[in-house]
Design an enzyme around this catalytic site. Structure first.
Site, PDB file in Angstrom:
ATOM      1  N   HIS A  39     -21.745  12.645 -35.762  1.00 17.58           N
ATOM      2  CA  HIS A  39     -21.306  13.864 -36.444  1.00 17.58           C
ATOM      3  C   HIS A  39     -21.788  13.923 -37.879  1.00 17.58           C
ATOM      4  O   HIS A  39     -22.007  14.993 -38.431  1.00 17.58           O
ATOM      5  CB  HIS A  39     -19.787  14.022 -36.322  1.00 17.58           C
ATOM      6  N   ARG A  87     -16.821  24.422 -35.107  1.00 17.63           N
ATOM      7  CA  ARG A  87     -16.149  23.120 -34.956  1.00 17.63           C
ATOM      8  C   ARG A  87     -14.911  23.105 -35.855  1.00 17.63           C
ATOM      9  O   ARG A  87     -14.947  22.617 -36.989  1.00 17.63           O
ATOM     10  CB  ARG A  87     -17.090  21.983 -35.354  1.00 17.63           C
ATOM     11  N   ARG A  97     -13.866  26.568 -31.316  1.00 19.89           N
ATOM     12  CA  ARG A  97     -13.484  25.435 -30.477  1.00 19.89           C
ATOM     13  C   ARG A  97     -12.202  24.822 -31.031  1.00 19.89           C
ATOM     14  O   ARG A  97     -12.078  24.616 -32.238  1.00 19.89           O
ATOM     15  CB  ARG A  97     -14.589  24.379 -30.464  1.00 19.89           C
ATOM     16  N   GLU A 123     -18.783  18.401 -21.139  1.00 21.82           N
ATOM     17  CA  GLU A 123     -19.362  17.290 -21.902  1.00 21.82           C
ATOM     18  C   GLU A 123     -18.974  15.925 -21.344  1.00 21.82           C
ATOM     19  O   GLU A 123     -19.304  14.893 -21.922  1.00 21.82           O
ATOM     20  CB  GLU A 123     -19.032  17.403 -23.393  1.00 21.82           C
ATOM     21  N   ASN A 169     -24.393  16.626 -26.512  1.00 25.19           N
ATOM     22  CA  ASN A 169     -24.272  15.406 -27.333  1.00 25.19           C
ATOM     23  C   ASN A 169     -23.352  14.397 -26.658  1.00 25.19           C
ATOM     24  O   ASN A 169     -23.673  13.214 -26.544  1.00 25.19           O
ATOM     25  CB  ASN A 169     -23.699  15.731 -28.718  1.00 25.19           C
ATOM     26  N   ASP A 170     -22.208  14.898 -26.210  1.00 26.66           N
ATOM     27  CA  ASP A 170     -21.279  13.996 -25.532  1.00 26.66           C
ATOM     28  C   ASP A 170     -21.665  13.783 -24.083  1.00 26.66           C
ATOM     29  O   ASP A 170     -21.452  12.702 -23.535  1.00 26.66           O
ATOM     30  CB  ASP A 170     -19.845  14.537 -25.631  1.00 26.66           C
ATOM     31  N   ARG A 180     -23.069   7.560 -29.258  1.00 29.80           N
ATOM     32  CA  ARG A 180     -23.983   8.452 -29.984  1.00 29.80           C
ATOM     33  C   ARG A 180     -24.085   8.114 -31.468  1.00 29.80           C
ATOM     34  O   ARG A 180     -24.994   8.566 -32.157  1.00 29.80           O
ATOM     35  CB  ARG A 180     -23.550   9.920 -29.794  1.00 29.80           C
ATOM     36  N   CYS A 208     -24.479  24.072 -26.422  1.00 29.70           N
ATOM     37  CA  CYS A 208     -24.166  24.054 -27.860  1.00 29.70           C
ATOM     38  C   CYS A 208     -24.385  22.680 -28.462  1.00 29.70           C
ATOM     39  O   CYS A 208     -24.123  22.464 -29.638  1.00 29.70           O
ATOM     40  CB  CYS A 208     -22.743  24.544 -28.114  1.00 29.70           C
TER      41      CYS A 208
HETATM   42  C1  PEP Z   1     -21.391  18.168 -27.943  1.00 26.26           C
HETATM   43  O1  PEP Z   1     -20.748  17.182 -27.602  1.00 26.26           O
HETATM   44  O2  PEP Z   1     -22.534  18.434 -27.528  1.00 26.26           O
HETATM   45  C2  PEP Z   1     -20.811  19.123 -28.910  1.00 26.26           C
HETATM   46  C3  PEP Z   1     -21.409  20.247 -29.190  1.00 26.26           C
HETATM   47  O3  PEP Z   1     -19.662  18.763 -29.536  1.00 26.26           O
HETATM   48  P1  PEP Z   1     -19.620  17.715 -30.741  1.00 26.26           P
HETATM   49  O4  PEP Z   1     -21.038  17.391 -31.130  1.00 26.26           O
HETATM   50  O5  PEP Z   1     -18.869  18.334 -31.841  1.00 26.26           O
HETATM   51  O6  PEP Z   1     -18.921  16.552 -30.125  1.00 26.26           O
HETATM   52 MG    MG Z   2     -18.661  17.040 -28.053  1.00 26.11          MG
END
Ligand code: PEP
Ligand code: MG
Length: 588
Positions: free
Chosen positions: A212, A319, A356, A455, A478-479, A489, A526
């Site tokens: 993040h 977010r 979200r 995710e 991402n997750d 990550r 996203c």
């Molecule tokens: C993701 O997990 O792809 C996402 C958009 O949420 P975050 O990156 O805030 O966990």
């Molecule tokens: Mg996520």
């Protein structure tokens, strides 16, 4: 001497400037710029902290002098003498004043910065005994920090409106050059504080490309490198630094030739951005007439104007957890949240906003001081919707605030990290309950569309359940990558295995898109994959028509869309999907 340090490229572009080293400390330290009017007050806070520690050590000395040599060995008294001497050290005091006065650092930041400067002097000493005094210096500084934490806690960090004052002052002060931040680690909350600040680039020792912290750096659209291992040990305050955010390299003390080369690259980058900005008002339509929705990811309501300016047709991911971070236990109430969401909605000038619900935990702690060290695997623990369902009062407050903001424009609500049907049902009944509470209070609210993030592989494998309950889905790659491949990550040591093109990841993404398209439900991506121009054609070929990314990436992705012919991309995307090594097919 010129040398370079390699890390992971997270935010593109070139930055050239002087290093501001953010020292790491065992004590939780806030970092922010103060207003010039606060200079004297901050110096006073350090002075009071130091005096309190001096008094404490004097009291200890008196106690020791009353004890016998057995209970209080001579070494203890000698140690206190050393600590007292270090506390009087002129270099410590004048250094701290310098960082507060000339750089406008808050008191704690100034103290840890000066501590770092002095620690390095100790490291360079030949004499073993003197070198060993570094630990004592750290101890006295930590005592002062702890004292300062207990009293006269830091004032609120400055807001965006104050940026100019700080920048002007910094630039007036013979520092007519950009500053770049070098740190061991920066939490997402730290990054947020620097969002409106003067830094031209960032380098951290730790972190993965999709941590993040990296995501916030990307949203600031300034060059950044993470996972640069020992960068913060190799750099000294005020060193000249080049950050190459495209290659993931930091160059320290560059020679004039290297500087000229990077200065040229920097100008090329600016020209390219200027060229892309011409696409701002061009509709995102492929060569074969497919309309594509390019949305923005934002962290704060104040990001909305930049999203509109970049040509976003809405916010695909707000977010909201960033409103809750770094609040030292005082979470925003319904009123504060409602106003924040409403500002985002109004800032988007009638375009839709997908908010979200809070996604804290793992590498997004609410406060640095409560980093989740108690749990061995925080990414698998009480995170996102699990956190919300564990604290229904907090969750209901947020739900009411979002519903109320929906009275002012088009709002969608997105739920993170769902995996179980029971979680879905619980969430939906809480949304109904929040509506009923507002009805009872006679407070206005608006209609919302409800979406779920895909995710967790378990969610991607049970799409039918999700599609039964939700209006739309948003794929959080991402997750999804993290949980499919079992790769943290945020951990740079396994970053080479974090692969968006792993066939398993691609299959989950492809099937989610296909299933939603077949049922006529909205679907977007996203995660960071949406803003990666090397993947735009692949996602289009898989049937994706809605992408949500940092505003800074929108125009480059739009350029890819304008050049794409989806009719030709579909069979090619299928080949990529079926390949043992999709990256090779993608590149070929
Ligand atoms: C993701 O997990 O792809 C996402 C958009 O949420 P975050 O990156 O805030 O966990
Ligand atoms: Mg996520």
């Amino acid at each position: 001497m010129t040398f370079s340090v390699h890390g992971l490229a997270v935010a593109r572009g070139i930055a050239i400037g002087r290093a501001v080293l953010m020292a790491s400390s065992r004590v939780d330290v806030a970092h922010y710029f103060i207003e010039p009017e606060r200079i004297e007050a901050e110096i006073e806070r350090v002075r009071l902290g130091r005096n309190a520690v001096v008094d404490e050590l004097h009291r200890l000395q008196t106690t020791i002098s009353l004890m016998g040599p057995k209970e209080a060995p001579h070494e203890l008294s000698a140690l206190l003498d050393v600590h007292l001497m270090l506390l009087q050290d002129e270099e410590l005091i004048t250094g701290v004043k310098h960082w507060i006065t000339d750089r406008l650092y808050n008191a704690e930041w100034a103290l840890t910065t000066q501590l770092e400067v002095l620690s390095r002097q100790f490291d360079d000493m030949e004499d073993d005994y003197l070198r060993g005094r570094k630990a004592d210096l750290e101890q006295v500084a930590e005592r002062i920090l702890r004292y300062m934490k207990g009293v006269g806690s830091p004032t609120a960090p400055p807001t965006s409106g104050k940026r100019k004052t700080q920048q002007d002052l910094l630039l007036d002060d013979s520092m007519d050059v950009p500053l770049v931040m070098i740190a061991h680690d920066l939490s997402p909350a730290d990054m947020l504080q620097f969002k409106q600040s003067v830094f031209a680039g960032f380098v951290t020792d730790v972190g993965g490309r999709n941590s993040h912290t990296a995501i916030v750096a990307r949203s600031m659209d300034i060059p950044a490198v993470v996972g640069a291992r020992s960068a913060s040990h190799l750099v000294r305050q005020d060193d000249w630094i080049v950050i190459d955010g495209d290659a993931g390299v930091m160059i320290v003390d560059p020679s004039p030739i290297i500087l000229a080369e990077y200065g040229f690259k920097q100008r090329q980058g600016e020209l390219e951005r200027g060229r892309l900005s011409r696409l701002r008002h061009t509709p995102a339509v492929t060569m074969d007439g497919q309309k594509v929705e390019l949305l923005a990811n934002i962290e704060l309501p104040e990001d909305a104007p930049a999203a509109v300016k970049a040509g976003a047709v809405g916010v695909g991911l707000f977010r909201s957890e960033f409103l809750f971070m770094g609040r030292r236990g005082h979470l925003p109430d319904e009123e504060e949240q409602y106003h924040a969401y409403r500002r985002a909605v109004e800032g988007m000038e009638g375009l839709p906003v997908t908010i979200r619900t809070i996604d804290v935990g793992a590498d997004k702690p609410l406060d640095d001081s409560v980093r989740d060290e108690a749990h061995l695997n925080p990414a698998l623990g009480l995170r996102a919707i699990r956190w919300s369902l564990a604290d229904p009062a907090m969750f209901l407050t947020q739900l009411r605030a979002i519903l109320r903001a929906a009275a002012h424009g088009q709002v969608n609500m997105l739920i993170p990290m769902l995996a179980h049907a029971s979680e879905i049902r619980q969430t939906l009944s809480l949304v109904d309950f929040a509506r009923a509470e507002l009805d009872n209070r006679g407070v206005a609210y608006g209609p919302i569309k409800l979406g779920a993030m895909i995710e967790i592989p378990a969610a991607a494998l049970t799409l039918k359940i999700f599609l039964k309950y939700f209006d739309f889905l948003s794929i959080g790659t991402n997750d999804l990558i993290q949980y499919t491949l079992a790769i943290d990550r945020a951990d740079e040591s396994v970053a080479h295995l974090y692969d968006p093109l792993h066939p398993a990841v691609l299959r989950l993404v492809a099937e989610t898109i296909a299933e939603c398209n077949a049922q006529g439900k909205g679907v977007s991506v996203c995660g960071e994959m949406a803003g990666d121009t090397s993947l735009t054609r692949l996602l289009l070929g898989l049937g994706l028509r809605s992408f949500s990314m940092h505003p800074a990436q929108i125009l480059a992705v739009k350029q890819e869309v304008l050049r794409a012919d989806t009719a030709r991309l579909v069979p090619w995307a299928k080949q990529v999907l079926d390949a043992e090594d999709p990256a090779t097919v993608l590149a070929g």
